[in-house]
Every structure is written in structure tokens, then in C-alpha cells.
Design an enzyme around this catalytic site. Structure first.
Site, PDB file in Angstrom:
ATOM      1  N   GLY A 140       0.826  -1.202  -0.043  1.00  0.00           N
ATOM      2  CA  GLY A 140       0.213  -0.010   0.073  1.00  0.00           C
ATOM      3  C   GLY A 140       1.043   1.220  -0.099  1.00  0.00           C
ATOM      4  O   GLY A 140       1.719   1.162   0.905  1.00  0.00           O
ATOM      5  N   ARG A 183       1.458  -4.896  -5.099  1.00  0.00           N
ATOM      6  CA  ARG A 183       1.800  -6.128  -4.359  1.00  0.00           C
ATOM      7  C   ARG A 183       2.275  -7.165  -5.513  1.00  0.00           C
ATOM      8  O   ARG A 183       1.839  -6.693  -6.548  1.00  0.00           O
ATOM      9  CB  ARG A 183       0.699  -6.839  -3.729  1.00  0.00           C
ATOM     10  N   ASP A 215       5.573  -4.660   6.376  1.00  0.00           N
ATOM     11  CA  ASP A 215       6.096  -6.163   6.795  1.00  0.00           C
ATOM     12  C   ASP A 215       6.069  -7.223   5.897  1.00  0.00           C
ATOM     13  O   ASP A 215       6.839  -8.239   5.637  1.00  0.00           O
ATOM     14  CB  ASP A 215       5.753  -6.486   8.027  1.00  0.00           C
ATOM     15  N   THR A 259       3.915   2.754   5.227  1.00  0.00           N
ATOM     16  CA  THR A 259       2.724   2.358   5.269  1.00  0.00           C
ATOM     17  C   THR A 259       1.894   3.137   6.064  1.00  0.00           C
ATOM     18  O   THR A 259       2.365   3.451   7.320  1.00  0.00           O
ATOM     19  CB  THR A 259       2.540   0.881   5.765  1.00  0.00           C
ATOM     20  N   ASP A 288      -0.486   2.324   8.027  1.00  0.00           N
ATOM     21  CA  ASP A 288      -1.022   1.106   9.041  1.00  0.00           C
ATOM     22  C   ASP A 288      -0.144   1.366  10.249  1.00  0.00           C
ATOM     23  O   ASP A 288      -0.559   1.101  11.395  1.00  0.00           O
ATOM     24  CB  ASP A 288      -0.920  -0.052   8.698  1.00  0.00           C
ATOM     25  N   ASP A 299       1.917  -0.545  11.578  1.00  0.00           N
ATOM     26  CA  ASP A 299       1.810  -1.683  12.258  1.00  0.00           C
ATOM     27  C   ASP A 299       3.285  -2.530  12.157  1.00  0.00           C
ATOM     28  O   ASP A 299       3.372  -3.919  12.169  1.00  0.00           O
ATOM     29  CB  ASP A 299       0.896  -2.622  11.499  1.00  0.00           C
ATOM     30  N   ARG A 312      -5.825  -2.527   7.981  1.00  0.00           N
ATOM     31  CA  ARG A 312      -5.688  -4.165   7.657  1.00  0.00           C
ATOM     32  C   ARG A 312      -5.980  -4.781   9.092  1.00  0.00           C
ATOM     33  O   ARG A 312      -7.380  -5.016   9.351  1.00  0.00           O
ATOM     34  CB  ARG A 312      -4.173  -4.359   7.144  1.00  0.00           C
ATOM     35  N   GLY A 355     -11.852  12.915  19.073  1.00  0.00           N
ATOM     36  CA  GLY A 355     -12.841  12.998  20.220  1.00  0.00           C
ATOM     37  C   GLY A 355     -14.193  11.884  20.025  1.00  0.00           C
ATOM     38  O   GLY A 355     -15.266  12.459  20.419  1.00  0.00           O
TER      39      GLY A 355
HETATM   40  O1  F6P Z   1      -1.562  -1.567   4.017  1.00  0.00           O
HETATM   41  C1  F6P Z   1      -1.974  -0.437   3.474  1.00  0.00           C
HETATM   42  C2  F6P Z   1      -3.415  -0.650   3.133  1.00  0.00           C
HETATM   43  O2  F6P Z   1      -4.021   0.616   3.052  1.00  0.00           O
HETATM   44  C3  F6P Z   1      -4.189  -1.311   4.512  1.00  0.00           C
HETATM   45  O3  F6P Z   1      -4.846  -0.350   5.517  1.00  0.00           O
HETATM   46  C4  F6P Z   1      -5.528  -1.722   3.850  1.00  0.00           C
HETATM   47  O4  F6P Z   1      -6.194  -2.801   4.433  1.00  0.00           O
HETATM   48  C5  F6P Z   1      -4.956  -2.229   2.493  1.00  0.00           C
HETATM   49  O5  F6P Z   1      -3.656  -1.515   2.454  1.00  0.00           O
HETATM   50  C6  F6P Z   1      -5.920  -1.962   1.445  1.00  0.00           C
HETATM   51  O6  F6P Z   1      -5.012  -2.690   0.140  1.00  0.00           O
HETATM   52  P1  F6P Z   1      -5.664  -2.487  -1.464  1.00  0.00           P
HETATM   53  O7  F6P Z   1      -5.287  -1.144  -1.815  1.00  0.00           O
HETATM   54  O8  F6P Z   1      -4.859  -3.431  -1.989  1.00  0.00           O
HETATM   55  O9  F6P Z   1      -7.079  -2.884  -1.311  1.00  0.00           O
END
Ligand code: F6P
Length: 331
Positions: A14, A75, A106, A129, A131, A133, A175, A189
């Protein structure tokens, strides 16, 4: 000192605001050390398909403020196929690439680890990213911008929710991580925040969400009520959750899915600075001989973290904020 003559960089997974700033820092730092830089297009796909460009200063001029990534991102299922990592290593060797920098999350770093089984050069990850994470860094590139983008949208929903005295469920990305939802929910808030770290949510255990909603309605103290929901928190998604809550509580709940808007936009200052620091640091550390590491930042200091450990465990969300949110969210 490692003798790197040619370095490659790619952006994977992403996309995140600040990836361009990081590519820029890598190109400028490498050029200053007389290292050639290759940019692979479309993540690992460009590596497997030998789709690349020589990155010069003119390519990175004026990109620090741009969202997305000039190298494109994707990806790469082909890298997970048998023979994929070996093919990637062969290309790197054929192109005389001494080191590869992967800007991604990751999952992308797992791809890098697979390539390392066949590649003799150096590999370095930089966490990018929305996220946040990835273990081994306080923040990933893109996270700070995504919080602000989400906040901008949530604040606007608040206005209409307030005007109509409505309840809204707002779904944020992440994710399987609640990092973004907790951060944006706190800053907006939000009356309640739902994320995977708070435990599973199913149609059978909605009571603990409904009681505070009904309480708020009875008190009439609040004209609006916002619940920030991390994606993948409920079977069927946030729209299904809004429907189920409406049925079970008798209170109309509207759902709003923020989606990919959170990945775009001009990176905020914090992301530009982080991206510049980590990009430059990654090149410097490669020159010092580091490999199979991620260039991250802990407590404001750039540092290395083993690439293979970045996805080992779920990065813990701030326990203090979690405790506080759970206290006030269940009044
Ligand atoms: O990892 C980044 C992210 O935006 C996540 O938050 C989300 O779940 C995923 O990628 C969405 O992936 P895609 O753009 O392939 O639908």
C-alpha cells in the site's frame, strides 16, 4: 566501509504519503557518495520484469511534497510463487546491484527476506505504510499524514452528525491493526473506538456498544455520536455493523467508509522529515555494511532493526490511550 557502486530502490505494498520524500533522500544521499541509483517500477514486479529507470536528481526534484510514489507501488504475487525470489536475486545480480532498499510494510519485508536466500548483495527495509503496524519503529512513513486526512474527514462528519443529531460509524483502514483508528479516533474525540486489539466483535456481543449509545441519547447531552471502527473489526464490515446496531438499539446508525482517501495527499511535515531521515540513514547504514535490517526510528533516534523481526508480533497500540478510551467509552 561497503563498496556500493549501484543501489536500487522500490516501493511496495500500500502506497503511503512520504514515499516520494524517501526516494528523494535515497537518491540525493547516494549521488553525494557517487553511487548510481536504479528505481524499480511497480514494487517487486518491476524487479522481476526488469522494469526500471536510472534515478537522477531531476527525477527527485519537486517530489518531496507529492503523495503516491513516482516508482508506483503494487503487491507482487509472483514473488510468492516457487522460483520468484531466486529470479529476483538473479536480476539483481545481472544488473550489478550491490544493495536494494525496499520501502514498504512487513509483507514487503518478508519478500525481501525470501530474496536474501539467493542474493549476495545487501538488503535494507524502510517502513512505509499508513497502518503503522511495523515493529521496530515508532512511526512508519505515511502514518502521520493518514491521521490528519482521517481527522479532516471525521471532523466534517461530526458537523453533519451534530446538525442532524445522528450516530455515525466511520471505518478507517489498518488491515489488522487499530493504530490508525485509535490515533484518529482519540484526536477526533470519537465517543467510541472499535479495533481488533479490543477483542472480537460479533452480532452476539453488541451490548457493550449499545448501552453507552443509549445512555448518551437519554442524557441528550450529545447532539452527535461518532464511533470510529478499524476495518476488518466486524463480520460483514462496518455497514453490516451499522445495520445490526440500528436493529438492536432502535437508534439509526449511519456508516461511512473512508477507504483509500486515507492513502493519498501531500505528506505532512512530520512524514517528510521522517522519510528524509530514514532514506538517508538507510543509505549510510548500507555503506557501513548493514544488511537485512530495517532503518527505523525509536524515541527520535534513527536505528536498525532486524528485517525478519518486523512482522513477528502485532505492534502494541498505546496502552495508556487504550485504557483511557475504554474508561470513557463505556460510561
Ligand atoms: O497496508 C495499507 C492498506 O491501505 C491497509 O490499510 C488496507 O487494508 C490495504 O492496504 C488495502 O489494500 P488495497 O489497496 O490493495 O485494497
Amino acid at each position: 566501509m561497503s563498496r556500493i557502486k549501484r543501489l536500487a530502490v522500490l516501493t511496495s505494498g500500500g502506497d503511503a504519503p512520504g514515499m516520494n520524500a524517501c526516494i528523494r533522500a535515497i537518491q540525493l544521499t547516494a549521488s553525494a557518495c557517487n553511487i548510481e541509483v536504479i528505481g524499480f517500477m511497480h514494487g517487486f514486479n518491476g524487479l522481476l520484469e526488469q522494469e526500471y529507470l536510472m534515478l537522477h536528481e531531476q527525477h527527485v526534484n519537486n517530489i518531496i511534497q507529492r503523495g503516491g510514489t513516482i516508482l508506483k507501488s503494487a503487491r507482487c504475487p509472483a514473488l510468492e510463487q516457487a522460483g520468484g525470489p531466486a529470479k529476483a536475486a538473479t536480476v539483481l545480480q545481472q544488473l550489478n546491484i550491490d544493495a536494494l532498499i525496499i520501502i514498504g510494510g512487513d509483507g514487503s519485508f518478508r519478500g525481501a527476506m525470501a530474496i536474501s536466500q539467493h542474493y549476495h548483495g545487501q538488503l535494507m527495509g524502510v517502513p512505509g505504510t499508513i497502518d503503522n503496524d511495523v515493529d521496530g519503529t515508532d512511526n512508519t512513513i505515511g502514518f502521520a499524514t493518514a491521521i490528519d486526512t482521517a481527522l479532516d474527514a471525521i471532523d466534517k462528519i461530526r458537523d453533519t452528525a451534530d446538525a442532524f443529531e445522528r450516530m455515525f460509524l466511520i471505518e478507517l483502514m489498518g488491515r489488522h491493526s487499530g493504530y490508525l483508528s485509535l490515533a484518529a479516533g482519540i484526536a477526533a474525540g470519537a465517543e467510541q473506538i472499535i479495533c481488533p486489539e479490543f477483542g472480537p466483535l460479533s452480532p452476539d456481543n453488541l451490548k457493550h456498544l449499545i448501552i453507552p449509545m443509549q445512555h448518551a441519547q437519554l442524557l441528550s447531552a450529545k447532539a452527535s455520536y461518532l464511533i470510529v471502527v478499524a476495518e476488518n473489526s466486524y463480520p460483514g464490515g462496518t455497514t453490516a455493523l451499522a445495520d445490526d446496531l440500528t436493529k438492536a438499539s432502535g437508534i439509526e446508525c449511519r456508516a461511512c467508509i473512508l477507504g483509500h482517501i486515507q492513502r493519498g495527499g501531500s505528506p505532512v511535515g512530520a512524514d517528510r522529515i521522517l522519510a528524509t531521515k530514514l532514506g538517508a540513514y538507510a543509505v549510510e547504514q548500507l555503506l557501513q555494511g548493514a544488511s537485512l535490517m530495517m532503518a527505523g526510528e525509536i524515541n527520535g533516534q534513527a536505528g536498525l532493526y532486524p528485517l525478519k523481526k518486523t512482522g513477528d508480533r502485532t505492534k502494541a497500540i498505546d496502552p495508556f490511550l487504550v485504557r483511557w478510551q475504554q474508561q470513557i467509552g463505556s460510561f
